[in-house]
Design an enzyme around this catalytic site. Structure first.
Site, PDB file in Angstrom:
ATOM      1  N   ARG A  95      77.071  19.699  25.639  1.00  0.00           N
ATOM      2  CA  ARG A  95      75.872  18.831  25.691  1.00  0.00           C
ATOM      3  C   ARG A  95      75.200  19.401  25.133  1.00  0.00           C
ATOM      4  O   ARG A  95      73.711  18.966  25.045  1.00  0.00           O
ATOM      5  CB  ARG A  95      75.659  18.232  27.150  1.00  0.00           C
ATOM      6  CG  ARG A  95      76.548  16.799  27.712  1.00  0.00           C
ATOM      7  CD  ARG A  95      76.954  16.011  28.703  1.00  0.00           C
ATOM      8  NE  ARG A  95      75.685  15.211  28.672  1.00  0.00           N
ATOM      9  CZ  ARG A  95      73.889  15.043  29.437  1.00  0.00           C
ATOM     10  NH1 ARG A  95      74.170  16.804  29.445  1.00  0.00           N
ATOM     11  NH2 ARG A  95      73.000  14.939  29.057  1.00  0.00           N
ATOM     12  N   GLY A 138      78.787   4.860  34.294  1.00  0.00           N
ATOM     13  CA  GLY A 138      79.659   6.190  33.949  1.00  0.00           C
ATOM     14  C   GLY A 138      79.012   7.780  35.051  1.00  0.00           C
ATOM     15  O   GLY A 138      79.797   8.260  35.857  1.00  0.00           O
ATOM     16  N   CYS A 149      81.478  31.804  18.778  1.00  0.00           N
ATOM     17  CA  CYS A 149      80.505  32.400  17.307  1.00  0.00           C
ATOM     18  C   CYS A 149      79.437  31.739  16.822  1.00  0.00           C
ATOM     19  O   CYS A 149      79.698  30.957  16.302  1.00  0.00           O
ATOM     20  CB  CYS A 149      81.656  32.832  16.419  1.00  0.00           C
ATOM     21  SG  CYS A 149      82.808  33.992  16.683  1.00  0.00           S
ATOM     22  N   GLU A 150      78.947  31.432  17.972  1.00  0.00           N
ATOM     23  CA  GLU A 150      77.530  30.568  17.687  1.00  0.00           C
ATOM     24  C   GLU A 150      76.631  30.627  18.286  1.00  0.00           C
ATOM     25  O   GLU A 150      76.308  31.135  19.326  1.00  0.00           O
ATOM     26  CB  GLU A 150      77.555  28.905  17.980  1.00  0.00           C
ATOM     27  CG  GLU A 150      79.028  27.821  17.078  1.00  0.00           C
ATOM     28  CD  GLU A 150      78.720  28.183  15.909  1.00  0.00           C
ATOM     29  OE1 GLU A 150      77.041  27.767  15.473  1.00  0.00           O
ATOM     30  OE2 GLU A 150      79.675  27.840  14.772  1.00  0.00           O
ATOM     31  N   SER A 166      71.338   5.838  27.851  1.00  0.00           N
ATOM     32  CA  SER A 166      72.028   7.024  28.749  1.00  0.00           C
ATOM     33  C   SER A 166      71.140   7.921  29.078  1.00  0.00           C
ATOM     34  O   SER A 166      70.516   8.224  28.930  1.00  0.00           O
ATOM     35  CB  SER A 166      73.601   7.774  28.173  1.00  0.00           C
ATOM     36  OG  SER A 166      74.001   8.365  29.287  1.00  0.00           O
TER      37      SER A 166
END
Length: 467
Positions: free
Chosen positions: A364, A322, A395-396, A240
């Site tokens: 992503r 796609g 929360c990251e 991809s």
């Protein structure tokens, strides 16, 4: 300020969709609709799909491939890869532009069927198909099922026999060993991964008969032994977000060689070769997308030369793009919240711009370290720019939407921010992490907007919670 979305202003160009421009008052307009109107009408964050752009990409890719392969005498089918993003409207759009639909799950199959795509124009993929998914595909009469593992031969054939119907078309997905694509997780044709069947034999077999003694050919022979199945062809998908056409050409040569070898030993020359998708797009200004016209011509020439050398007629070819269709056609619109200058160890300052979405609507960047581009969308902004990082509300620390971008120095709470090329794998990979409802999807065209997929609400989240 005017928000009618008239014809003036600066066209932004890639990585934005074809109709995106900056209006005369500095706000972005997409599909003839001012983004401020979109935010008021549909809320933020919101995925915005440029219908005209998407349709043009679908139609253009199909006609380019058909025109390239016609001189060598090969016909072409194009399947839209539903995993990039599928909803009822998009399924109808691509079908109306002459594309079939490639599905990988029962859910994708169900949406395509509900949209009215003829079952014969739908294919079913999947490396771990359930019995229910196989049954649903057979009952609907899908055009083909792509076999991904040896046990699927008997599972599908037995299900066909149970229904007492004629042979069902199947393809066998092979791994050619051609490594292509961006991140490791989206390179799908090397040996050490879950998809497909290798065209390379067990080294213990020896004898210089690699293709004929490979797991892939063993499964093809098993298909030929089951009268309930018809071996339609060989399927290869190498990865991809591919920007180098060489991988497609290399994979094509290997697949045509396997096809010829199978014909020599069994007398069966399969009708079709599917080369998958993975055509790369531009995500940042200055990125160069894969040249569709070039790759189509290169593949057609290579197919003609290889088939002639092998002494076999050309098969029908199919492709499964796609991202190349829906990716550039989409953008995500956010509202800016906290703006925080952060002094770094080297003494420089990076401005952290928090928006009302984040990794739940675009995973992503966190998953693949993917790069995106953002602009201030609701006004011109100061001429001076600052190094910025667009982050979400989760929360990251890894909740990053755009890792590095220059934004106007006066960016502030309440501004609208647009992120380009989010049509693929944004909504389709979205989650409700931190119980943040997923954004809706809105189509724009000719100055009007309409909701395609409604925004989730707290009520939707609670409806699944049985207490």
């Amino acid at each position: 300020m005017s928000e009618v979305g008239g014809g003036g202003g600066e066209v932004l160009g890639p990585p934005w969709s074809a109709t995106v421009r900056r209006g005369v008052d500095g706000a972005l307009v997409v599909g003839g609709v001012d983004v401020r109107r979109l935010a008021r009408t549909h809320g933020t964050p919101v995925y915005v799909l440029d219908e005209v752009d998407l349709r043009a990409r679908a139609r253009g890719l199909r006609t380019t491939l058909e025109a390239a392969f016609a001189p060598v005498g090969a016909e072409v089918d194009v399947y839209y890869a539903a995993k990039a993003f599928l909803c009822v409207a998009v399924a109808r759009w691509v079908h109306s532009e002459g594309l079939a639909v490639d599905t990988a799950t029962g859910g994708e199959l169900g949406v395509a069927l509900f949209a009215g795509v003829p079952a014969g124009r739908i294919g079913l993929h999947g490396n771990n198909k359930s019995d229910d998914e196989i049954a649903r595909a057979l009952d609907a009469g899908v055009g083909r099922i792509v076999i991904d593992a040896a046990d699927e031969v008997d599972r599908i054939a037995d299900a066909v026999a149970l229904r007492q119907r004629g042979p069902v078309d199947v393809m066998v997905r092979v791994t050619t060993g051609v490594h292509a694509g961006g991140h490791e997780y989206i390179s799908t044709s090397h040996e050490d991964q879950k998809f497909g069947l290798s065209v390379v034999a067990d080294p213990a077999v020896g004898g210089g008969r690699a293709a004929l003694d490979s797991p892939a050919v063993a499964v093809m022979r098993a298909v030929l032994a089951r009268p309930e199945l018809r071996l339609l062809g060989i399927h290869s998908h190498i990865g991809s977000q591919i920007l180098d056409p060489g991988g497609f050409v290399a994979a094509l040569g290997k697949v045509l060689a396997v096809r010829a070898a199978l014909a020599t030993t069994t007398g069966v020359l399969v009708d079709e070769v599917d080369l998958g998708g993975g055509f790369g797009i531009a995500y940042l200004p200055g990125d160069v997308a894969l040249d569709f016209e070039r790759i189509a011509k290169d593949l057609a020439a290579a197919a003609g030369d290889t088939a002639a050398a092998l002494g076999t007629p050309l098969p029908r070819f199919s492709f499964e793009p796609g991202r190349a269709i829906v990716g550039p056609a989409g953008l995500t619109l956010y509202e800016v919240g906290t703006v925080k200058p952060v002094r770094l160890a080297d003494g420089s300052v990076r401005t952290y711009v928090s928006v009302d979405g984040g990794m739940s609507d675009n995973i992503r960047p966190a998953l693949y370290q993917a790069d995106y581009h953002a602009v201030l969308a609701s006004r011109p902004g100061a001429a001076e720019t600052v190094p910025a990082r667009v982050v979400g509300k989760h929360c990251e620390s890894g909740d990053i939407v755009v890792r590095d971008v220059q934004l106007p120095a006066d960016i502030r709470r309440g501004d609208l921010l647009a992120v380009a090329a989010t049509g693929a794998y944004g909504r389709s990979m979205a989650s409700s992490y931190n119980l943040v409802p997923r954004p809706g999807v809105v189509a724009v065209a000719e100055g009007a907007s309409r909701e395609l997929v409604r925004r989730e609400t707290d009520a939707d989240l609670l409806a699944l919670d049985l207490g």
